[in-house]
Each structure stands twice: as structure tokens, then as C-alpha cells.
Write an enzyme that holds these catalytic residues in place. Structure first.
Site, short mmCIF file in Angstrom:
data_model
loop_
_atom_site.label_atom_id
_atom_site.label_comp_id
_atom_site.label_asym_id
_atom_site.label_seq_id
_atom_site.Cartn_x
_atom_site.Cartn_y
_atom_site.Cartn_z
N LYS A 179 27.58 55.92 -98.92
CA LYS A 179 26.15 55.66 -99.07
C LYS A 179 25.60 54.91 -97.85
O LYS A 179 25.98 53.77 -97.60
CB LYS A 179 25.88 54.80 -100.31
CG LYS A 179 24.37 54.73 -100.59
CD LYS A 179 24.00 53.65 -101.59
CE LYS A 179 23.76 52.33 -100.95
NZ LYS A 179 22.63 52.30 -100.00
N CYS A 214 26.59 41.83 -87.01
CA CYS A 214 27.35 40.88 -87.82
C CYS A 214 28.14 39.91 -86.95
O CYS A 214 28.31 38.75 -87.30
CB CYS A 214 28.28 41.63 -88.75
SG CYS A 214 29.21 42.89 -87.88
N GLU A 236 23.18 32.89 -91.31
CA GLU A 236 23.07 34.08 -90.48
C GLU A 236 21.60 34.51 -90.42
O GLU A 236 20.99 34.77 -91.45
CB GLU A 236 23.91 35.21 -91.10
CG GLU A 236 23.92 36.44 -90.24
CD GLU A 236 24.72 37.58 -90.86
OE1 GLU A 236 24.52 37.86 -92.05
OE2 GLU A 236 25.52 38.20 -90.13
P1 NAD Z 1 23.08 44.42 -97.79
O1 NAD Z 1 24.31 43.79 -98.33
O2 NAD Z 1 21.79 44.07 -98.42
O3 NAD Z 1 23.18 46.02 -97.89
C1 NAD Z 1 24.28 46.72 -97.37
C2 NAD Z 1 24.45 48.00 -98.17
O4 NAD Z 1 24.79 47.67 -99.51
C3 NAD Z 1 23.22 48.88 -98.25
O5 NAD Z 1 23.62 50.23 -98.20
C4 NAD Z 1 22.66 48.54 -99.62
O6 NAD Z 1 21.89 49.58 -100.18
C5 NAD Z 1 23.92 48.33 -100.43
N1 NAD Z 1 23.78 47.45 -101.58
C6 NAD Z 1 22.86 46.47 -101.80
N2 NAD Z 1 23.09 45.86 -102.98
C7 NAD Z 1 24.20 46.46 -103.51
C8 NAD Z 1 24.95 46.25 -104.70
N3 NAD Z 1 24.62 45.30 -105.58
N4 NAD Z 1 26.03 47.02 -104.93
C9 NAD Z 1 26.41 47.97 -104.03
N5 NAD Z 1 25.72 48.22 -102.89
C10 NAD Z 1 24.63 47.47 -102.64
O7 NAD Z 1 23.12 44.12 -96.26
P2 NAD Z 1 22.04 44.48 -95.17
O8 NAD Z 1 20.96 43.48 -95.21
O9 NAD Z 1 21.69 45.92 -95.27
O10 NAD Z 1 22.92 44.33 -93.83
C11 NAD Z 1 23.00 43.15 -93.13
C12 NAD Z 1 24.31 42.45 -93.44
O11 NAD Z 1 25.43 43.27 -93.11
C13 NAD Z 1 24.47 41.21 -92.59
O12 NAD Z 1 24.87 40.13 -93.38
C14 NAD Z 1 25.58 41.58 -91.61
O13 NAD Z 1 26.28 40.52 -91.11
C15 NAD Z 1 26.40 42.51 -92.39
N6 NAD Z 1 27.20 43.39 -91.51
C16 NAD Z 1 28.55 43.16 -91.41
C17 NAD Z 1 29.34 43.94 -90.58
C18 NAD Z 1 30.82 43.69 -90.45
O14 NAD Z 1 31.53 44.56 -89.95
N7 NAD Z 1 31.32 42.54 -90.87
C19 NAD Z 1 28.76 44.96 -89.84
C20 NAD Z 1 27.38 45.17 -89.95
C21 NAD Z 1 26.62 44.37 -90.81
#
Ligand code: NAD
Length: 487
Positions: free
Chosen positions: A193, A301, A398
Site C-alpha cells: 500500500k 527519516c 521529528e
Molecule cells: P504515517 O505513519 O502517517 O503513514 C505511513 C503509511 O502508513 C501510509 O501509507 C499510511 O496510509 C499508513 N497508515 C496510517 N495509519 C495506519 C494504520 N493505523 N495502520 C496501517 N497503516 C497506516 O507516516 P507518514 O507521515 O506518511 O510518513 C512520515 C514518517 O515516516 C516519518 O515519521 C518518517 O520518519 C517515517 N519514515 C521512516 C523511514 C525509515 O526507513 N525509517 C523512511 C521514510 C519515512
């Protein structure tokens, strides 16, 4: 203000993206409308709609998981490993062939500068497929559960089954590649997804996968929001969840899969320290600081969002940083001269603003270069905070935006203490001329990746992952196979 060259605009043509009015889900080898509402994806640089994207409903999740299971039990599971590898090579080549189209589409959907999508995101996505294609028929030599000596390799470790993969919006195609390539190389099938604000390149990847003639159901791509992610996580037919996203959602997923027997890897947030010692080459370090926090508008991230600079050179580094930031070009992401593009969404922009305002309210000193930003779209000018204390929110939380918090230290011990004083532990940077100091610091930094005299380097051969609230499990390299093998 230093003088800069004035360039005429040099925008990449958006026609190259072959944008269509609507995009569908990819389930069981076919494109179809989903049972959910359709989502409008917009261009964050000017807020104009790009396309309608069909959202998955529960029925689509059920069908995708069932198709992935059939493919795992059937043609994909029975296929010789060398043949699996050929499919991955084919996908890698097709990503390269459609590289310009994918780069422009990524920039339109995400807001990142074209030079980043063109030179980093898309080539690195192809590189992941190439790299893991090579592993497909060599898993018995990967050293899991046995010797890494090729002469005494054991049987090839088994795949896990059906992997549910959920990714965020900051590197949409690249993270899809990080997830899909190792999973397939190990013989798993996937239901992926993409994020709700950036689904387009993943759906073009689905086209590439269809054209590469993978058996139906090996890869399924479901657009949609949190509810689709929750349905994937909760599904009984899923054997493993791989999640990249925020720490809060990662924790809720960990709770949801507890005691279910599903395997889990979490790649979450970060608050990396980029540590500059007084013997560092200052000009190079300044480039590394800029790349560390302004690459992809800081929506990374592993961004170097906390600069720890040795007190004796703090004034010099801050002055050099201000000079360098005054030359950054903020604006049209499709312009090849642009350094800093648009923030991905209104919600993310609001979060960056709120946290930056808290920095001022808590007493830090805010500075940004003078620059004009377009009237429409989501823009935030590069920002540096000095006089930051470790207790300030901008030093702890963050921000996920182009905002740098500067702290100082006197001794290596103090640098370590401040760098490790965070709930996260994803990455860190060390700038010094002393090789022994690099090794000593790397040993003591609680971060999954430590860069020395560079920052934000991504390579498919290198493992990537976190400590503490940055998650667990590794992606990339030989370590990245382990997450998709029953070992
Ligand atoms: P998010 O957690 O809100 O969303 C990430 C994904 O999860 C999206 O596809 C979203 O639709 C889905 N999602 C949201 N709620 C969910 C739930 N309850 N159950 C299952 N899926 C759900 O994050 P974001 O705001 O889209 O992304 C930013 C974050 O991602 C930052 O905190 C960043 O640090 C992190 N990130 C981490 C890495 C890594 O490799 N460690 C890489 C990129 C981004």
C-alpha cells in the site's frame, strides 16, 4: 548575500509523466476499480489536482491477499530461484527505461526537486531491483543459519509467504522498491500500500510488473489511506508486515500484530545528530549539513536534523551555513535548477509550522535566507535555529521538514551524550579528519547507520534500520534478506 548566477527557468516537461486522469488498483495481475472512495491526488507545488485514484476496500484487500497466496502456493513458489531473479532484472531494466517518466511523475506527485527524483530516487529504485535480482539464486550462500563459506552452504532458506507492505510519501517509488525487491528475491508474494498522497509511481510500477509478465498475484498494489493499511495489518492471510512510517503508527501496528504470529519489521522516525568536530574540513561539512537536512525538504527519516558543532568553530560554521543557504534555490520542483521543492501536503506543512513556532516560543533563535516562494502550493523556506537547548521540542521531536536545530559541544563525550539523548536511533553523521575518532564515535553512537564525512548516502548493498523508537529490522544488503526468510 553572496552573488549568485541567475539562471533562466529550465523546467522538465510534465508531458513526460504521461499523467492519466485516473488510476486503478492492481490485484491478481489486473487493474480494477476499488470498492472504496476515489482519492484525488494533487500537485503540492501548486495545489492543482493531478489524477483520481481508486481506493481499495475490504473486498480488494481480501482478493489481493488471496491472489498473493495462490501465487505463493503455485507458480511463484514453484519457480526455480534463477527464474525469479530474471523477473527482477526485467523490472530493474524497465524502471531505467521509463526513468524520465517516473522522475517527472514522482516530482509532480511528491513536490521533490526533479534533480533528486531523476538522480537519486529512480536510479536507486532500479539499483535495488538489480541488487536483489542477483541474490535470488544465491540465498543458500547468504549465511543464515549456517556458514557464509560458499563451500559449506546449506539448503536455501525458505520464504515467509505473503508480505503486507505499507509505505509513506517521502520516497514513494524508492520505498516501494526497498520493500518489493527483497521480498520477491526471497520467493515471497506481496500486497503493497503506497501513501494516500503519493500513489502514482507505485501504480506505474504495477504497469511495469504487468508488462514484465510476473505471474498474477505475485505483486498486488492497493491505493488508499489508513483504513486500507489497517485491513492489511489485520488480515489473517498475511504472514509478515513490513512498515515504514511514523513511530506512532508503527507502535499501533506492533500492538495489532502482537500474538498473531505475523513477522514484523518497522522502519520509523528519526532525529539524527550530524556531528562536526573542529578538525573537520568546514566547506565539505557545510555541504554535508545542507544535504543532511534540506535534501527532499528535510522529509527524510534519517535527516540530519540536529547539528552538533564543536564550540570552537560554531560561529564559523554558522556563518558558512548562512552563506550557503542564501544560494539555495527554492521553487518549481520541475525546474532543473531547483534545490528545495514543495512540502508534500498541507497537513505536513502545518506540522512543520507548528514545531518551528514552538522553537521561537521556547527561546531559540530563528534564521532563514531571504527568498520568495510561489503564491500557491505548500512551501517552507530553509530554516536554522541556533541557541537551541536539548529540552526544546525542536531538539527532541521529528519535524520532518527543512528545519535545522544547532547545538554545540566541547568534548567527544559531550557530543556522544547529546547525540544519544533522543528517543530515536536511525542515523548519525561524524565530520572529522581523524579516522580513529570516526571509529570511536561510530562504536558509541546508538544509531543504525553512521555516516563519516558524508550524509544521506543510500546504497542497496548497505543495511539500513533503527534502534529504539526508530524501529527494528534491517532493509538493504544481505541483512535485508533476513526480513523475508524463515530463519
Ligand atoms: P504515517 O505513519 O502517517 O503513514 C505511513 C503509511 O502508513 C501510509 O501509507 C499510511 O496510509 C499508513 N497508515 C496510517 N495509519 C495506519 C494504520 N493505523 N495502520 C496501517 N497503516 C497506516 O507516516 P507518514 O507521515 O506518511 O510518513 C512520515 C514518517 O515516516 C516519518 O515519521 C518518517 O520518519 C517515517 N519514515 C521512516 C523511514 C525509515 O526507513 N525509517 C523512511 C521514510 C519515512
Amino acid at each position: 548575500m553572496v552573488p549568485t548566477f541567475e539562471y533562466a527557468p529550465a523546467p522538465e516537461s510534465r508531458d513526460i509523466a504521461r499523467l492519466r486522469p485516473s488510476y486503478q488498483l492492481f490485484v491478481d495481475g489486473a487493474f480494477r476499480d476499488g470498492a472504496g472512495e476515489s482519492i484525488k491526488t494533487i500537485n503540492p507545488a501548486d495545489e492543482t489536482p493531478l489524477a483520481e485514484v481508486s481506493e481499495a476496500g475490504q473486498r480488494d484487500v481480501d482478493d489481493a491477499v488471496a491472489a498473493a497466496r495462490r501465487a505463493f502456493d503455485g507458480p511463484w513458489g514453484r519457480m526455480p530461484a534463477a527464474e525469479r531473479g530474471k523477473y527482477l532484472f526485467r523490472i530493474a531494466r524497465a524502471i531505467q527505461e521509463r526513468g524520465r517518466e517516473l522522475a517527472v511523475l514522482e516530482t509532480l506527485d511528491n513536490g521533490k526537486p526533479i534533480k533528486e527524483s531523476r538522480d537519486v530516487d529512480i536510479p536507486t529504485a532500479a539499483a535495488h531491483f538489480f541488487y536483489y535480482a542477483g541474490w535470488a539464486d544465491k540465498l543458500e550462500f547468504a549465511g543464515f543459519g549456517g556458514s557464509r563459506d560458499p563451500a559449506s552452504a546449506g539448503p536455501a532458506p525458505r520464504p515467509i509467504g505473503v508480505a503486507g507492505q505499507i509505505i509513506p510519501w517521502n520516497f514513494p517509488l524508492l520505498l516501494a522498491a526497498w520493500k518489493i525487491a527483497p521480498a520477491l528475491a526471497c520467493g515471497n508474494t506481496v500486497v503493497l500500500k503506497p501513501a494516500e498522497t503519493t500513489p502514482l509511481t507505485a501504480l506505474v510500477l504495477a504497469e511495469i510488473i504487468a508488462e514484465a509478465d510476473l505471474p498474477p498475484g505475485v505483486v498486488n498494489i492497493l491505493a488508499g489511506g489508513a483504513s486500507v493499511g489497517e485491513a492489511i495489518v489485520a488480515h489473517d492471510g498475511i504472514d509478515k508486515i513490513a512498515f515504514t512510517g511514523s513511530t506512532d503508527v508503527g507502535k499501533s501496528i506492533q500492538r495489532a500484530v502482537a500474538a498473531s504470529g505475523k513477522k514484523l519489521t518497522l522502519e520509523l522516525g528519526g532525529k539524527a545528530a550530524n556531528i562536526v568536530f573542529e578538525d573537520a574540513p568546514i566547506d565539505q561539512a557545510v555541504e554535508g549539513i545542507v544535504n543532511g537536512i534540506f535534501f527532499n525538504q528535510g522529509q527524510v527519516c534519517c535527516a540530519g536534523s540536529r547539528l552538533l558543532v564543536q564550540e570552537s568553530i560554531a560561529d564559523e560554521v554558522e556563518a558558512a551555513l548562512q552563506r550557503r543557504l542564501s544560494t539555495l534555490r527554492v521553487g518549481d520542483p520541475l525546474d532543473k535548477n531547483t534545490d528545495v521543492g514543495a512540502i508534500n501536503s498541507a497537513a505536513q506543512l502545518a506540522r512543520i509550522r507548528e514545531l518551528s513556532d514552538s522553537g521561537e516560543a521556547e527561546g531559540a533563535t530563528r534564521w532563514s535566507p531571504a527568498c520568495d516562494v510561489p503564491e500557491r502550493g505548500y512551501w517552507f523556506v530553509p530554516t536554522v535555529f541556533t541557541n537551541v537547548s536539548p529540552a526544546h521540542r525542536i531538539a527532541r521531536e521529528e519535524i520532518f521538514g527543512p528545519v535545522l536545530s544547532v547545538l554545540t559541544f566541547r568534548t567527544p563525550d559531550e557530543a556522544i551524550e547529546k547525540a544519544n539523548n533522543t528517543a530515536y536511533g536511525l542515523s548519525a553523521g561524524v565530520w572529522t579528519e581523524k579516522g580513529s575518532r570516526i571509529l570511536a564515535m561510530a562504536n558509541r553512537l546508538r544509531a543504525g547507520v553512521v555516516w563519516a564525512n558524508t550524509f544521506n548516502r543510500f546504497d542497496p548493498t548497505a543495511p539500513f534500520g533503527g534502534y529504539k523508537e526508530s524501529g527494528f529490522g534491517r532493509e538493504g544488503g544481505r541483512h535485508g534478506l533476513e526480513a523475508y526468510l524463515d530463519v
